[in-house]
Write a protein that holds these residues in place. Structure first.
Motif, mmCIF file in Angstrom:
data_model
loop_
_atom_site.group_PDB
_atom_site.id
_atom_site.type_symbol
_atom_site.label_atom_id
_atom_site.label_comp_id
_atom_site.label_asym_id
_atom_site.label_seq_id
_atom_site.Cartn_x
_atom_site.Cartn_y
_atom_site.Cartn_z
ATOM 1 N N ILE A 29 -4.524 -31.242 24.425
ATOM 2 C CA ILE A 29 -5.692 -30.398 24.163
ATOM 3 C C ILE A 29 -6.319 -30.830 22.844
ATOM 4 O O ILE A 29 -5.748 -30.626 21.773
ATOM 5 C CB ILE A 29 -5.281 -28.901 24.093
ATOM 6 N N SER A 30 -7.482 -31.474 22.933
ATOM 7 C CA SER A 30 -8.171 -31.957 21.736
ATOM 8 C C SER A 30 -9.482 -31.191 21.596
ATOM 9 O O SER A 30 -10.369 -31.316 22.447
ATOM 10 C CB SER A 30 -8.442 -33.465 21.869
ATOM 11 N N VAL A 59 -16.766 -26.931 12.806
ATOM 12 C CA VAL A 59 -17.439 -25.987 13.695
ATOM 13 C C VAL A 59 -16.824 -24.599 13.395
ATOM 14 O O VAL A 59 -15.631 -24.519 13.068
ATOM 15 C CB VAL A 59 -17.196 -26.445 15.156
ATOM 16 N N PRO A 60 -17.618 -23.513 13.459
ATOM 17 C CA PRO A 60 -17.060 -22.199 13.089
ATOM 18 C C PRO A 60 -15.767 -21.858 13.845
ATOM 19 O O PRO A 60 -15.629 -22.165 15.035
ATOM 20 C CB PRO A 60 -18.183 -21.224 13.460
ATOM 21 N N ASP A 61 -14.868 -21.196 13.110
ATOM 22 C CA ASP A 61 -13.548 -20.870 13.663
ATOM 23 C C ASP A 61 -13.632 -20.179 15.025
ATOM 24 O O ASP A 61 -12.899 -20.536 15.952
ATOM 25 C CB ASP A 61 -12.793 -19.938 12.692
ATOM 26 N N GLU A 62 -14.530 -19.176 15.146
ATOM 27 C CA GLU A 62 -14.508 -18.393 16.397
ATOM 28 C C GLU A 62 -14.839 -19.278 17.611
ATOM 29 O O GLU A 62 -14.320 -19.034 18.698
ATOM 30 C CB GLU A 62 -15.379 -17.136 16.342
ATOM 31 N N VAL A 63 -15.633 -20.323 17.406
ATOM 32 C CA VAL A 63 -15.987 -21.206 18.530
ATOM 33 C C VAL A 63 -14.757 -21.988 19.002
ATOM 34 O O VAL A 63 -14.447 -22.025 20.198
ATOM 35 C CB VAL A 63 -17.116 -22.205 18.112
ATOM 36 N N VAL A 64 -14.037 -22.587 18.042
ATOM 37 C CA VAL A 64 -12.879 -23.394 18.453
ATOM 38 C C VAL A 64 -11.708 -22.524 18.902
ATOM 39 O O VAL A 64 -10.954 -22.902 19.802
ATOM 40 C CB VAL A 64 -12.416 -24.386 17.353
ATOM 41 N N ILE A 65 -11.588 -21.345 18.317
ATOM 42 C CA ILE A 65 -10.498 -20.447 18.735
ATOM 43 C C ILE A 65 -10.714 -20.040 20.193
ATOM 44 O O ILE A 65 -9.770 -20.005 20.998
ATOM 45 C CB ILE A 65 -10.410 -19.217 17.794
ATOM 46 N N GLU A 66 -11.964 -19.778 20.553
ATOM 47 C CA GLU A 66 -12.267 -19.421 21.943
ATOM 48 C C GLU A 66 -11.922 -20.586 22.893
ATOM 49 O O GLU A 66 -11.367 -20.380 23.975
ATOM 50 C CB GLU A 66 -13.760 -19.028 22.040
ATOM 51 N N ILE A 68 -9.619 -22.831 22.450
ATOM 52 C CA ILE A 68 -8.155 -22.897 22.560
ATOM 53 C C ILE A 68 -7.620 -21.769 23.441
ATOM 54 O O ILE A 68 -6.760 -21.987 24.290
ATOM 55 C CB ILE A 68 -7.511 -22.853 21.145
ATOM 56 N N ASN A 69 -8.163 -20.561 23.263
ATOM 57 C CA ASN A 69 -7.726 -19.437 24.111
ATOM 58 C C ASN A 69 -7.906 -19.785 25.581
ATOM 59 O O ASN A 69 -7.012 -19.557 26.397
ATOM 60 C CB ASN A 69 -8.540 -18.173 23.808
ATOM 61 N N GLN A 70 -9.073 -20.328 25.885
ATOM 62 C CA GLN A 70 -9.349 -20.670 27.290
ATOM 63 C C GLN A 70 -8.389 -21.734 27.797
ATOM 64 O O GLN A 70 -7.829 -21.622 28.879
ATOM 65 C CB GLN A 70 -10.784 -21.177 27.433
ATOM 66 N N LYS A 71 -8.203 -22.786 27.000
ATOM 67 C CA LYS A 71 -7.321 -23.888 27.424
ATOM 68 C C LYS A 71 -5.886 -23.399 27.627
ATOM 69 O O LYS A 71 -5.241 -23.743 28.607
ATOM 70 C CB LYS A 71 -7.318 -25.009 26.372
ATOM 71 N N LEU A 72 -5.394 -22.605 26.668
ATOM 72 C CA LEU A 72 -3.997 -22.164 26.752
ATOM 73 C C LEU A 72 -3.772 -21.244 27.952
ATOM 74 O O LEU A 72 -2.683 -21.216 28.524
ATOM 75 C CB LEU A 72 -3.561 -21.453 25.463
#
Ligand code: AMP
Length: 188
Positions: A29-30, A59-66, A68-72
């Motif tokens: 997951i990149s 890139v803003p944290d909330e964008v990348v956290i979302e 990762i949430n989706q991928k996981l």
């Protein structure tokens, strides 16, 4: 196996991720790859991310956290390797929460250590091949500053959790793979 691969831009994360994925059968997951795909497809996230990526900013944290949430949420118990995430303490804390909610734990955090001049040299070579927008020398220098200011505090964070393994990222690709393999084999 669940692992995090981190290190400065140009440390060889992408290259070593391919080796680890093959050898240990983990999902790769990149966040950088997901974002580049979004930019290419001109999605809403892509359009937002592009302005940051072109400058070498995060890139803003909330964008990348979302992302990762989706991928996981699609892994169904398969092992995974996070490449380029987390990059801030806020992202690391968010990751800890998601993992806790899913009863999961990270087994190891691999830090690839490479010095700055080698990073610039490697990225200048990569630019000739991949032509990434963010691989010009001034943007690379900014990405290194961003790494130093915002990402390197994660060394302490994961060291305190006893998860950090520092790997010398200088030398031949195969030598570095061997060093990683020696660490990961200890976990099996
Ligand atoms: P990479 O391919 O990992 O070097 O990422 C390329 C660019 O994507 C970075 O310079 C950031 O602009 C953005 N990016 C990738 N991962 C993250 C992350 N976890 N947090 C914020 N920005 C990111």
């Amino acid at each position: 196996m669940r692992l995090i691969l981190f290190g400065p831009p140009g440390a060889g994360k992408g290259t070593q991720a391919l080796f680890i994925k093959e050898k240990y059968n983990v999902e790769h997951i990149s966040t950088g790859d997901v974002l580049r795909e979004a930019v290419k497809n001109e999605t809403e996230v892509g359009l937002l991310a592009k302005s940051y990526m072109d400058k070498g900013e995060l890139v803003p944290d909330e964008v990348v956290i979302e992302i990762i949430n989706q991928k996981l949420s699609t892994l169904n118990g398969k092992g995974f390797m996070l490449d380029g995430f987390p990059r801030t303490l806020a992202q690391a804390n968010a990751l800890n929460n998601v993992l806790k909610n899913n009863d999961l734990e990270i087994d190891v955090v691999i830090l690839l250590e490479v010095d700055d001049e080698e990073v610039v040299k490697r990225i200048m070579n990569r630019q000739k091949i991949e032509n990434r927008n963010d691989d010009s020398e001034d943007v690379v220098r900014n990405r290194l500053n961003v790494y130093r200011d915002q990402t390197s505090p994660l060394k302490d964070f994961y060291s305190k959790l006893n998860l950090l393994k520092e790997i010398d990222g200088m030398g031949e690709i195969s030598e570095i793979s061997n060093r990683i393999e020696r660490e990961l084999d200890k976990l099996i």
